[in-house]
Design a protein around this motif. Structure first.
Motif, PDB file in Angstrom:
ATOM      1  N   GLN A 160       0.834  -1.213   0.000  1.00  0.00           N
ATOM      2  CA  GLN A 160       0.000   0.000   0.000  1.00  0.00           C
ATOM      3  C   GLN A 160       0.866   1.259   0.000  1.00  0.00           C
ATOM      4  O   GLN A 160       0.579   2.221  -0.721  1.00  0.00           O
ATOM      5  CB  GLN A 160      -0.932   0.010   1.208  1.00  0.00           C
ATOM      6  CG  GLN A 160      -2.115  -0.921   1.072  1.00  0.00           C
ATOM      7  CD  GLN A 160      -2.997  -0.898   2.312  1.00  0.00           C
ATOM      8  OE1 GLN A 160      -2.633  -0.336   3.337  1.00  0.00           O
ATOM      9  NE2 GLN A 160      -4.162  -1.532   2.206  1.00  0.00           N
ATOM     10  N   GLU A 161       1.920   1.265   0.803  1.00  0.00           N
ATOM     11  CA  GLU A 161       2.812   2.430   0.844  1.00  0.00           C
ATOM     12  C   GLU A 161       3.485   2.640  -0.509  1.00  0.00           C
ATOM     13  O   GLU A 161       3.600   3.780  -0.990  1.00  0.00           O
ATOM     14  CB  GLU A 161       3.871   2.260   1.927  1.00  0.00           C
ATOM     15  CG  GLU A 161       3.342   2.409   3.333  1.00  0.00           C
ATOM     16  CD  GLU A 161       4.411   2.152   4.383  1.00  0.00           C
ATOM     17  OE1 GLU A 161       5.568   1.839   4.001  1.00  0.00           O
ATOM     18  OE2 GLU A 161       4.091   2.248   5.578  1.00  0.00           O
ATOM     19  N   LYS A 162       3.904   1.566  -1.142  1.00  0.00           N
ATOM     20  CA  LYS A 162       4.548   1.668  -2.449  1.00  0.00           C
ATOM     21  C   LYS A 162       3.562   2.219  -3.478  1.00  0.00           C
ATOM     22  O   LYS A 162       3.909   3.078  -4.296  1.00  0.00           O
ATOM     23  CB  LYS A 162       5.051   0.285  -2.874  1.00  0.00           C
ATOM     24  CG  LYS A 162       5.830   0.268  -4.156  1.00  0.00           C
ATOM     25  CD  LYS A 162       6.334  -1.132  -4.460  1.00  0.00           C
ATOM     26  CE  LYS A 162       7.085  -1.151  -5.773  1.00  0.00           C
ATOM     27  NZ  LYS A 162       7.522  -2.505  -6.111  1.00  0.00           N
ATOM     28  N   GLU A 163       2.343   1.747  -3.431  1.00  0.00           N
ATOM     29  CA  GLU A 163       1.316   2.231  -4.358  1.00  0.00           C
ATOM     30  C   GLU A 163       1.034   3.714  -4.137  1.00  0.00           C
ATOM     31  O   GLU A 163       0.892   4.484  -5.099  1.00  0.00           O
ATOM     32  CB  GLU A 163       0.048   1.405  -4.176  1.00  0.00           C
ATOM     33  CG  GLU A 163      -1.052   1.743  -5.151  1.00  0.00           C
ATOM     34  CD  GLU A 163      -2.286   0.885  -4.927  1.00  0.00           C
ATOM     35  OE1 GLU A 163      -3.391   1.407  -5.149  1.00  0.00           O
ATOM     36  OE2 GLU A 163      -2.134  -0.274  -4.537  1.00  0.00           O
ATOM     37  N   MET A 164       0.963   4.147  -2.886  1.00  0.00           N
ATOM     38  CA  MET A 164       0.713   5.558  -2.586  1.00  0.00           C
ATOM     39  C   MET A 164       1.865   6.434  -3.075  1.00  0.00           C
ATOM     40  O   MET A 164       1.643   7.524  -3.627  1.00  0.00           O
ATOM     41  CB  MET A 164       0.482   5.750  -1.087  1.00  0.00           C
ATOM     42  CG  MET A 164      -0.851   5.202  -0.610  1.00  0.00           C
ATOM     43  SD  MET A 164      -1.081   5.343   1.164  1.00  0.00           S
ATOM     44  CE  MET A 164      -1.013   7.097   1.387  1.00  0.00           C
TER      45      MET A 164
END
Length: 152
Positions: A112-116
């Protein structure tokens, strides 16, 4: 057990072996007329139990103690093996399962952090001016492009 029985012959002339005939056919006929004394009621277990008398008592005792020792060793070994398997299984359920679930959740958070971060970088690239200078035949960046109908 084996029964030994003494049979007294009453008539020696009626015996199939008492004939003085030496021909081949008469001896076969006399042997086939003799009845077998095999007991039909005797079971396989009875025959094996009768073999007990053949083995001496000391040897039977040695065999019995070896078999009982082997059986107790196998029983003790299987109990220890079962306890080890139980400990490993409960340890896996109490330690490894929550650990695996936690690692899975951590992997979700990292994704999720990478996607954000990728979304933020994409938005910054769309808003920021282009780093590349415009090509000689294209209109300047400040001027809007003319509307071109499709097919031209």
């Amino acid at each position: 057990m084996v029964k030994v029985e003494i049979v007294e012959e009453k008539d020696t002339s009626a015996s199939p072996y008492a004939s003085s005939s030496s021909s081949r056919n008469s001896s076969q006929a006399s042997l086939s007329s003799v009845e077998s004394d095999v007991s039909v009621d005797e079971s396989f277990f009875d025959r094996v139990a009768a073999l007990k008398d053949i083995v001496p008592p000391a040897t039977r005792h040695n065999i019995s103690t070896r078999l009982s020792r082997t059986a107790s060793f196998v029983k003790r070994g299987s109990k220890i093996f079962g306890n080890i398997v139980w400990v490993l299984t409960t340890s896996a359920l109490l330690v490894a399962l929550p650990l695996a679930l936690t690692l899975e959740d951590e992997a979700k958070f990292v994704a999720q952090e990478k996607e954000m971060l990728e979304q933020q970088q994409g938005a910054q690239q769309m808003l920021a001016p282009s780093m590349y200078p415009s090509q000689p035949g294209s209109p300047p960046q400040g001027q809007p492009k003319a509307l071109v109908p499709p097919g031209f």
